[in-house]
Design a protein around this motif. Structure first.
Motif, PDB file in Angstrom:
ATOM      1  N   TYR A   1       3.161  -5.052 -18.480  1.00  0.00           N
ATOM      2  CA  TYR A   1       3.940  -4.877 -18.172  1.00  0.00           C
ATOM      3  C   TYR A   1       5.439  -6.248 -18.327  1.00  0.00           C
ATOM      4  O   TYR A   1       6.727  -6.599 -18.586  1.00  0.00           O
ATOM      5  CB  TYR A   1       4.359  -4.825 -17.016  1.00  0.00           C
ATOM      6  CG  TYR A   1       3.425  -3.449 -15.833  1.00  0.00           C
ATOM      7  CD1 TYR A   1       3.565  -2.365 -16.594  1.00  0.00           C
ATOM      8  CD2 TYR A   1       2.810  -3.718 -15.166  1.00  0.00           C
ATOM      9  CE1 TYR A   1       3.317  -1.233 -16.756  1.00  0.00           C
ATOM     10  CE2 TYR A   1       2.180  -1.589 -14.617  1.00  0.00           C
ATOM     11  CZ  TYR A   1       2.431  -1.057 -15.063  1.00  0.00           C
ATOM     12  OH  TYR A   1       2.016   0.010 -14.909  1.00  0.00           O
ATOM     13  N   LEU A   2       5.070  -7.671 -17.942  1.00  0.00           N
ATOM     14  CA  LEU A   2       5.674  -8.734 -18.046  1.00  0.00           C
ATOM     15  C   LEU A   2       6.247  -8.565 -19.644  1.00  0.00           C
ATOM     16  O   LEU A   2       7.112  -9.279 -20.170  1.00  0.00           O
ATOM     17  CB  LEU A   2       4.729 -10.255 -17.504  1.00  0.00           C
ATOM     18  CG  LEU A   2       4.797  -9.868 -15.992  1.00  0.00           C
ATOM     19  CD1 LEU A   2       3.595 -10.960 -15.216  1.00  0.00           C
ATOM     20  CD2 LEU A   2       5.797  -9.086 -15.317  1.00  0.00           C
ATOM     21  N   GLU A   3       4.961  -8.778 -20.645  1.00  0.00           N
ATOM     22  CA  GLU A   3       5.191  -8.553 -21.873  1.00  0.00           C
ATOM     23  C   GLU A   3       6.452  -7.901 -22.637  1.00  0.00           C
ATOM     24  O   GLU A   3       7.303  -8.368 -23.033  1.00  0.00           O
ATOM     25  CB  GLU A   3       4.303  -8.524 -22.681  1.00  0.00           C
ATOM     26  CG  GLU A   3       2.770  -9.331 -22.653  1.00  0.00           C
ATOM     27  CD  GLU A   3       2.346  -9.756 -23.147  1.00  0.00           C
ATOM     28  OE1 GLU A   3       1.773  -8.336 -24.123  1.00  0.00           O
ATOM     29  OE2 GLU A   3       1.308 -10.291 -23.508  1.00  0.00           O
TER      30      GLU A   3
ATOM     31  N   ASN B   1      15.226 -15.698  -9.318  1.00  0.00           N
ATOM     32  CA  ASN B   1      15.591 -16.269 -10.556  1.00  0.00           C
ATOM     33  C   ASN B   1      15.305 -14.525 -10.799  1.00  0.00           C
ATOM     34  O   ASN B   1      14.488 -13.415 -10.328  1.00  0.00           O
ATOM     35  CB  ASN B   1      14.948 -17.150 -11.761  1.00  0.00           C
ATOM     36  CG  ASN B   1      13.453 -17.011 -11.251  1.00  0.00           C
ATOM     37  OD1 ASN B   1      12.584 -15.929 -10.681  1.00  0.00           O
ATOM     38  ND2 ASN B   1      12.654 -18.431 -11.259  1.00  0.00           N
ATOM     39  N   GLU B   2      15.602 -14.370 -12.705  1.00  0.00           N
ATOM     40  CA  GLU B   2      15.086 -12.551 -12.841  1.00  0.00           C
ATOM     41  C   GLU B   2      13.968 -12.483 -13.183  1.00  0.00           C
ATOM     42  O   GLU B   2      13.787 -11.610 -12.622  1.00  0.00           O
ATOM     43  CB  GLU B   2      16.658 -12.414 -13.614  1.00  0.00           C
ATOM     44  CG  GLU B   2      16.573 -11.688 -14.737  1.00  0.00           C
ATOM     45  CD  GLU B   2      16.770 -11.395 -15.885  1.00  0.00           C
ATOM     46  OE1 GLU B   2      16.486 -10.330 -16.752  1.00  0.00           O
ATOM     47  OE2 GLU B   2      18.107 -11.899 -16.255  1.00  0.00           O
ATOM     48  N   GLN B   3      13.201 -13.652 -13.460  1.00  0.00           N
ATOM     49  CA  GLN B   3      11.566 -13.744 -13.847  1.00  0.00           C
ATOM     50  C   GLN B   3      11.063 -12.922 -12.213  1.00  0.00           C
ATOM     51  O   GLN B   3       9.897 -12.381 -12.480  1.00  0.00           O
ATOM     52  CB  GLN B   3      10.995 -15.020 -14.232  1.00  0.00           C
ATOM     53  CG  GLN B   3      11.286 -15.380 -16.143  1.00  0.00           C
ATOM     54  CD  GLN B   3      10.953 -16.166 -16.051  1.00  0.00           C
ATOM     55  OE1 GLN B   3      10.927 -17.523 -15.312  1.00  0.00           O
ATOM     56  NE2 GLN B   3      11.032 -16.314 -17.275  1.00  0.00           N
ATOM     57  N   GLU B   4      11.225 -13.692 -11.028  1.00  0.00           N
ATOM     58  CA  GLU B   4      10.769 -13.549 -10.174  1.00  0.00           C
ATOM     59  C   GLU B   4      11.280 -11.850  -9.560  1.00  0.00           C
ATOM     60  O   GLU B   4       9.796 -11.273  -9.302  1.00  0.00           O
ATOM     61  CB  GLU B   4      11.828 -14.428  -8.913  1.00  0.00           C
ATOM     62  CG  GLU B   4      10.736 -14.095  -7.771  1.00  0.00           C
ATOM     63  CD  GLU B   4      11.283 -14.866  -6.364  1.00  0.00           C
ATOM     64  OE1 GLU B   4      12.272 -15.060  -5.472  1.00  0.00           O
ATOM     65  OE2 GLU B   4      11.212 -16.341  -6.068  1.00  0.00           O
TER      66      GLU B   4
ATOM     67  N   GLY C   1       0.639  -0.982   0.389  1.00  0.00           N
ATOM     68  CA  GLY C   1       0.126  -0.001   0.151  1.00  0.00           C
ATOM     69  C   GLY C   1       0.553   1.238  -0.333  1.00  0.00           C
ATOM     70  O   GLY C   1       0.083   2.475  -0.183  1.00  0.00           O
ATOM     71  N   CYS C   2       2.054   0.955   1.147  1.00  0.00           N
ATOM     72  CA  CYS C   2       3.022   2.765   0.632  1.00  0.00           C
ATOM     73  C   CYS C   2       4.015   2.670  -0.366  1.00  0.00           C
ATOM     74  O   CYS C   2       4.780   3.363  -0.519  1.00  0.00           O
ATOM     75  CB  CYS C   2       3.499   3.039   2.145  1.00  0.00           C
ATOM     76  SG  CYS C   2       3.685   2.080   2.826  1.00  0.00           S
ATOM     77  N   ARG C   3       4.092   1.377  -0.670  1.00  0.00           N
ATOM     78  CA  ARG C   3       5.360   1.469  -1.889  1.00  0.00           C
ATOM     79  C   ARG C   3       6.843   1.483  -1.210  1.00  0.00           C
ATOM     80  O   ARG C   3       7.936   1.569  -2.003  1.00  0.00           O
ATOM     81  CB  ARG C   3       5.055   1.831  -2.757  1.00  0.00           C
ATOM     82  CG  ARG C   3       3.975   1.210  -3.490  1.00  0.00           C
ATOM     83  CD  ARG C   3       3.519   1.608  -4.661  1.00  0.00           C
ATOM     84  NE  ARG C   3       2.266   0.694  -5.719  1.00  0.00           N
ATOM     85  CZ  ARG C   3       2.273   1.116  -6.316  1.00  0.00           C
ATOM     86  NH1 ARG C   3       2.592   1.933  -7.329  1.00  0.00           N
ATOM     87  NH2 ARG C   3       1.540   0.453  -6.695  1.00  0.00           N
TER      88      ARG C   3
ATOM     89  N   PHE D   1       8.209  -8.836  -9.011  1.00  0.00           N
ATOM     90  CA  PHE D   1       8.081  -7.897  -7.987  1.00  0.00           C
ATOM     91  C   PHE D   1       7.887  -6.668  -8.360  1.00  0.00           C
ATOM     92  O   PHE D   1       7.442  -6.152  -7.653  1.00  0.00           O
ATOM     93  CB  PHE D   1       9.670  -8.442  -7.385  1.00  0.00           C
ATOM     94  CG  PHE D   1       9.327  -7.485  -5.755  1.00  0.00           C
ATOM     95  CD1 PHE D   1       8.279  -7.618  -4.786  1.00  0.00           C
ATOM     96  CD2 PHE D   1      10.168  -6.186  -6.013  1.00  0.00           C
ATOM     97  CE1 PHE D   1       8.755  -6.238  -3.580  1.00  0.00           C
ATOM     98  CE2 PHE D   1       9.683  -5.111  -5.213  1.00  0.00           C
ATOM     99  CZ  PHE D   1       8.954  -5.273  -3.963  1.00  0.00           C
ATOM    100  N   PHE D   2       8.683  -6.806  -9.272  1.00  0.00           N
ATOM    101  CA  PHE D   2       8.994  -4.570 -10.253  1.00  0.00           C
ATOM    102  C   PHE D   2       7.833  -4.587 -10.757  1.00  0.00           C
ATOM    103  O   PHE D   2       7.571  -3.258 -10.481  1.00  0.00           O
ATOM    104  CB  PHE D   2      10.156  -4.369  -9.983  1.00  0.00           C
ATOM    105  CG  PHE D   2      11.072  -3.941  -9.615  1.00  0.00           C
ATOM    106  CD1 PHE D   2      11.421  -3.225  -7.924  1.00  0.00           C
ATOM    107  CD2 PHE D   2      12.574  -4.981  -8.874  1.00  0.00           C
ATOM    108  CE1 PHE D   2      12.075  -3.546  -7.271  1.00  0.00           C
ATOM    109  CE2 PHE D   2      13.388  -5.473  -8.228  1.00  0.00           C
ATOM    110  CZ  PHE D   2      13.554  -3.615  -7.332  1.00  0.00           C
ATOM    111  N   ALA D   3       7.695  -5.398 -11.717  1.00  0.00           N
ATOM    112  CA  ALA D   3       5.944  -5.348 -12.013  1.00  0.00           C
ATOM    113  C   ALA D   3       4.759  -5.320 -11.367  1.00  0.00           C
ATOM    114  O   ALA D   3       3.853  -3.565 -11.758  1.00  0.00           O
ATOM    115  CB  ALA D   3       5.873  -5.945 -13.007  1.00  0.00           C
TER     116      ALA D   3
END
Length: 161
Positions: free
Chosen positions: A155-157, A96-99, A24-26, A103-105
């Protein structure tokens, strides 16, 4: 509320409440502050009428969501963005990098979508429960969840996932 009950609730729900606050607050500092404020509110809560532990958890999540909303209404938060994305990235260990990209997406989602996604997927709440906690209609929750999925997919694409 006895000291033993209070300690038990802290041990049971501290991590859940922190994650809701973080979504909620990032940022870490605000999430820690809000988590502390939520448990202080529980300590001061005068009603002793929690039906069960699930009721306590929903109450804590409701208070957390409300405190996050209040924080974003302050003039300081509306004008200043002190994101600690680099700090969080350095502190977290990724399998891994995907995880890490996922998270950032999730952090790129607008707040109104990010909290719904967090409550639905990470706290395993149903749409009706999310509507009760956030104070919006079930239809609005379902709509936000669908829009969040679409934005997250975009975002992921773009990231190649």
């Amino acid at each position: 509320m006895t000291t033993e009950e209070y300690t038990r609730f802290i041990n049971l729900y501290m991590n859940d409440i922190y994650r809701v606050a973080f979504s909620g607050c990032r940022n870490r500092q605000d999430a820690e502050d809000i988590t502390q404020e939520v448990f202080e509110a529980l300590l001061r809560y005068e009603k002793q009428a929690f039906r069960d532990e699930e009721h306590v958890k929903r109450w804590l999540i409701r208070v957390t969501v409300n405190k996050c909303k209040s924080m974003w209404r302050t003039p300081w938060k509306r004008k200043v963005d002190l994101s600690d994305q680099e700090i969080v990235s350095a502190e977290m260990e990724w399998e891994n990098e995907q995880e890490e990209q996922l998270f950032f997406a999730l952090r790129k989602l607008p707040l109104k979508y990010a909290q719904i996604v967090h409550l639905f997927y990470f706290e395993d709440m149903k749409i009706k429960e999310i509507a009760d906690v956030t104070g919006i209609s079930e239809t609005a929750v379902a709509t936000r969840l669908q829009r969040a999925r679409e934005k997250l997919k975009t975002y992921l694409e773009e990231s190649g996932l």
